[in-house]
Motif scaffolding. Structure first.
Motif, PDB file in Angstrom:
ATOM      1  N   VAL A  30       0.694  -1.134   0.189  1.00  0.00           N
ATOM      2  CA  VAL A  30       0.037   0.225  -0.287  1.00  0.00           C
ATOM      3  C   VAL A  30       0.812   1.401  -0.051  1.00  0.00           C
ATOM      4  CG1 VAL A  30      -2.002  -1.243   1.059  1.00  0.00           C
ATOM      5  CG2 VAL A  30      -0.187   0.061   2.510  1.00  0.00           C
ATOM      6  N   ALA A  31       2.083   1.109   0.164  1.00  0.00           N
ATOM      7  CA  ALA A  31       3.044   2.299   0.113  1.00  0.00           C
ATOM      8  C   ALA A  31       4.508   1.890  -0.049  1.00  0.00           C
ATOM      9  CB  ALA A  31       2.887   3.194   1.506  1.00  0.00           C
ATOM     10  N   ALA A  42       2.448   8.319   6.115  1.00  0.00           N
ATOM     11  CA  ALA A  42       1.971   7.541   5.328  1.00  0.00           C
ATOM     12  C   ALA A  42       1.372   6.323   5.659  1.00  0.00           C
ATOM     13  CB  ALA A  42       3.129   6.593   4.357  1.00  0.00           C
ATOM     14  N   ALA A  43       1.619   5.660   6.979  1.00  0.00           N
ATOM     15  CA  ALA A  43       0.827   4.793   7.707  1.00  0.00           C
ATOM     16  C   ALA A  43      -0.252   5.147   8.088  1.00  0.00           C
ATOM     17  CB  ALA A  43       1.667   4.265   9.031  1.00  0.00           C
ATOM     18  N   ARG A  45      -2.251   7.377   6.658  1.00  0.00           N
ATOM     19  CA  ARG A  45      -3.190   7.553   5.647  1.00  0.00           C
ATOM     20  C   ARG A  45      -3.556   6.259   4.952  1.00  0.00           C
ATOM     21  NH1 ARG A  45       0.523  10.381   3.304  1.00  0.00           N
ATOM     22  NH2 ARG A  45       1.414   8.721   1.899  1.00  0.00           N
ATOM     23  N   THR A  46      -2.518   5.020   5.088  1.00  0.00           N
ATOM     24  CA  THR A  46      -2.968   3.793   4.178  1.00  0.00           C
ATOM     25  C   THR A  46      -3.305   2.778   5.263  1.00  0.00           C
ATOM     26  OG1 THR A  46      -0.384   3.226   4.407  1.00  0.00           O
ATOM     27  CG2 THR A  46      -1.281   4.379   2.411  1.00  0.00           C
ATOM     28  N   THR A  47      -3.231   3.030   6.396  1.00  0.00           N
ATOM     29  CA  THR A  47      -3.424   1.767   7.504  1.00  0.00           C
ATOM     30  C   THR A  47      -2.938   0.458   7.029  1.00  0.00           C
ATOM     31  OG1 THR A  47      -5.563   1.507   6.536  1.00  0.00           O
ATOM     32  CG2 THR A  47      -5.514   3.166   8.346  1.00  0.00           C
ATOM     33  N   PRO A  48      -1.792   0.480   7.013  1.00  0.00           N
ATOM     34  CA  PRO A  48      -0.995  -1.136   6.760  1.00  0.00           C
ATOM     35  C   PRO A  48      -1.321  -2.117   7.893  1.00  0.00           C
ATOM     36  CG  PRO A  48       0.778   0.434   7.316  1.00  0.00           C
ATOM     37  CD  PRO A  48      -0.532   1.263   7.367  1.00  0.00           C
ATOM     38  N   THR A  66      10.105   2.325  14.148  1.00  0.00           N
ATOM     39  CA  THR A  66       9.475   1.149  15.301  1.00  0.00           C
ATOM     40  C   THR A  66       8.703   1.751  16.439  1.00  0.00           C
ATOM     41  OG1 THR A  66      10.868  -0.298  14.033  1.00  0.00           O
ATOM     42  CG2 THR A  66       9.714  -0.974  15.862  1.00  0.00           C
ATOM     43  N   ALA A  67       9.625   2.435  17.051  1.00  0.00           N
ATOM     44  CA  ALA A  67       8.724   2.925  18.303  1.00  0.00           C
ATOM     45  C   ALA A  67       7.808   3.843  17.949  1.00  0.00           C
ATOM     46  CB  ALA A  67      10.269   3.654  19.198  1.00  0.00           C
ATOM     47  N   GLU A  68       7.909   4.888  17.176  1.00  0.00           N
ATOM     48  CA  GLU A  68       6.728   5.842  16.595  1.00  0.00           C
ATOM     49  C   GLU A  68       5.526   4.921  16.389  1.00  0.00           C
ATOM     50  OE1 GLU A  68       9.358   9.743  15.272  1.00  0.00           O
ATOM     51  OE2 GLU A  68       8.307   8.184  13.598  1.00  0.00           O
ATOM     52  N   LEU A  69       5.628   4.103  15.391  1.00  0.00           N
ATOM     53  CA  LEU A  69       4.527   3.270  14.939  1.00  0.00           C
ATOM     54  C   LEU A  69       3.893   2.488  16.090  1.00  0.00           C
ATOM     55  CD1 LEU A  69       5.828   2.010  11.487  1.00  0.00           C
ATOM     56  CD2 LEU A  69       4.032   3.563  11.987  1.00  0.00           C
ATOM     57  N   HIS A  70       4.793   1.753  16.799  1.00  0.00           N
ATOM     58  CA  HIS A  70       4.111   1.063  17.906  1.00  0.00           C
ATOM     59  C   HIS A  70       3.258   1.915  18.699  1.00  0.00           C
ATOM     60  CE1 HIS A  70       4.101  -2.553  20.490  1.00  0.00           C
ATOM     61  NE2 HIS A  70       4.777  -1.747  21.659  1.00  0.00           N
TER      62      HIS A  70
END
Length: 201
Positions: A30-31, A42-43, A45-48, A66-70
């Motif tokens: 998706v990105a 982007a994450a 926006r695209t919800t992977p 990784t820490a930010e996304l988590h």
């Protein structure tokens, strides 16, 4: 479908990974991103379901991302996919919230298997790297010692390091002395090089 976001600063690698994953009927890319600074937006926006991240990228490295996304998008599970099979990177990635770790010279089916396993809630770690990590153990450096060695790698003086990190020169010398001892190096430059090679920085 398992929705996958790819982030790797090398366009050829990124393109090859995307092409390979698109051959799988249950995976959707998706990105595709070339910088760590682009990933969070982007994450959102695209919800992977899965973010496949390189470690060394411009802007923000894969471990910081990784820490930010988590924290920001806990439903998005992270797999680190890197050239650098360093046990220190594995430990830091898992501490940051990664659910998987694959090296780029793995067989393609191993990466696809990792994505599917992580998507079901399991973890996946490259077996050879996991074994090496167990043998080597965790980084002996404190966070502050690692900060000082990272700054040392830029070649600055003790005064420069102290100014950059907001520490006294005496404190910097103490951290350098401790880090040199822990890495069994002869100089601070060698300590920084050895620590980086093990993935501790």
């Amino acid at each position: 479908m398992i929705r996958v976001l790819l982030a790797d600063d090398q366009a050829l690698i990124r393109g090859a990974l995307a092409s390979m994953l698109r051959l799988e009927s249950d995976l959707e890319v998706v990105a595709e991103l070339g910088s760590g600074t682009e990933v969070l937006a982007a994450a959102r926006r695209t919800t992977p379901d899965i973010a496949l991240l390189d470690v060394q990228m411009p802007g923000r490295d894969g471990l910081a991302v990784t820490a930010e996304l988590h924290h920001a998008l806990p439903a998005c599970r992270v797999i680190i996919c890197t050239t650098f099979s360093r046990p220190g990177y594995l430990s830091r990635a898992m501490s940051a919230g990664a659910a998987g770790f694959v090296v780029k010279d793995s067989p393609p089916e191993q990466l696809v298997n990792a994505i599917r396993r992580v998507h079901t809630g399991l973890r996946f770690v490259d077996p050879a790297l996991a074994a090496e990590s167990l043998v080597q153990g965790a980084s002996p450096l404190t966070d502050r010692e690692a900060d000082v060695l990272r700054t040392t790698a830029d070649g600055g003086t003790v005064a420069d390091i102290a100014s950059t990190l907001g520490l006294s020169e005496g404190t910097v010398r103490n951290h350098l002395s401790s880090a040199i001892g822990k890495t069994q190096a002869r100089t601070r430059a060698e300590a920084a090089r050895l620590a980086d090679a093990k993935g501790w920085l």
